[in-house]
Design a protein around this motif. Structure first.
Motif, PDB file in Angstrom:
ATOM      1  N   THR A 135       0.843  -1.197   0.000  1.00  0.00           N
ATOM      2  CA  THR A 135       0.000   0.000   0.000  1.00  0.00           C
ATOM      3  C   THR A 135       0.874   1.241   0.000  1.00  0.00           C
ATOM      4  N   GLY A 136       0.228   2.387  -0.145  1.00  0.00           N
ATOM      5  CA  GLY A 136       0.934   3.663  -0.048  1.00  0.00           C
ATOM      6  C   GLY A 136       1.772   3.998  -1.253  1.00  0.00           C
ATOM      7  N   ASP A 151       2.813   5.833  -4.752  1.00  0.00           N
ATOM      8  CA  ASP A 151       2.614   7.097  -5.467  1.00  0.00           C
ATOM      9  C   ASP A 151       2.180   6.849  -6.908  1.00  0.00           C
ATOM     10  N   ALA A 160      -1.332   6.014  -2.405  1.00  0.00           N
ATOM     11  CA  ALA A 160      -1.194   7.062  -1.404  1.00  0.00           C
ATOM     12  C   ALA A 160      -2.076   8.241  -1.799  1.00  0.00           C
ATOM     13  N   GLU A 162      -8.501   6.941   4.070  1.00  0.00           N
ATOM     14  CA  GLU A 162      -7.878   5.652   3.826  1.00  0.00           C
ATOM     15  C   GLU A 162      -8.945   4.576   3.692  1.00  0.00           C
TER      16      GLU A 162
END
Length: 259
Positions: free
Chosen positions: A110-111, A113, A140, A255
């Motif tokens: 996850t997260g 760019d 993200a 989120e």
């Protein structure tokens, strides 16, 4: 879905030893597996976390790493991944190659760019709505999804004289490929008895899935590629051959919980 994944993994493993991709020398001499439109779409990736889906032998992943990105690349076929790891080691590049089904990614991925998938990737997605929703949750805040693909119109046309239709634009599932030109290039040279199961997603289906996932459509471009319609002669550039979609996750979107 598990049976589809298992069948396609077997198919790609049969082909993988014959698909080396670009050479180490290609990259050492400054080559990139990303075309100009893809480079413009992804923007500056230096210091960014990038996830490449259906990475095959990792040529795009290596290209991102050479641009300074922190790259995770996933694929079904372990032999493809071994080729990618060997090239990364030879080039002194750090790419995290993982054997993963892109419909069942590890929860910790996850997260990102940027999430990127290129030609011949989305056809292995059996449920485009669930796929897009999962990827949206893995971006993200402010992250971008880039889909660079064969156009579904090209997928369902056989360019011969006369032209004929080899698939249904509105019914995505298919077993094998009626037109050998729509199969991976190595399949035309290396005859495998293993049959793949893939999908042709319409532009409308992909865009709707992206929007329903809560992403904002950034761009939708369609491109000619006359060599992909060579038998049409002078009119070969009059039909779309590839497309490119960018979609963004809002910086203030809450989120999402991965399921």
């Amino acid at each position: 879905m598990e049976s589809v994944v298992a069948q396609n993994r077997q198919y790609w493993e049969a082909l993988a030893p014959h698909r080396p991709g670009e050479s180490v020398e290609f990259f050492r001499s400054g080559g990139t597996a990303l075309n100009e439109d893809e480079l413009a779409a992804v923007g500056d990736v230096r210091g960014r976390r990038v996830l490449q889906l259906a990475c095959s032998v990792g040529d795009e992943a290596l290209s991102f790493a050479r641009l300074g990105a922190d790259v995770v690349a996933v694929d079904l076929a372990p032999t493809h991944l071994a080729t990618g790891r060997a090239k990364a080691e030879a080039l002194g590049l750090a790419v995290d190659f993982r054997e993963q089904d892109m419909m069942a990614l590890d929860p910790e991925l996850t997260g990102f760019d940027l999430i990127f998938i290129s030609w011949g990737g989305i056809c292995w997605v059996p449920d485009v709505n669930r796929w897009a929703a999962d990827l949206a949750a893995r971006l993200a805040a402010g992250g971008k999804l880039v889909i660079s693909e064969h156009h579904p119109i090209w997928e369902v046309l056989t360019v011969t004289a006369p032209m004929r239709v080899n698939g249904d634009y509105f019914t995505p599932a298919r077993v094998g490929t009626a037109d050998p030109l729509k199969a991976p290039q190595i399949t035309r040279e290396f005859k495998t008895p293993i049959t793949s199961r893939s999908f042709v997603w319409s532009i409308g289906a992909v865009v709707t899935a992206v929007l329903e996932a809560g992403l904002t459509l950034g761009s939708l471009q369609e491109f000619p590629a006359p060599e992909m319609y060579a038998d049409l002669g002078e009119e070969a550039g009059h039909l779309p051959a590839t497309y490119l979609i960018t979609a963004l996750r809002s910086v203030d979107r809450p989120e999402a919980r991965l399921t």
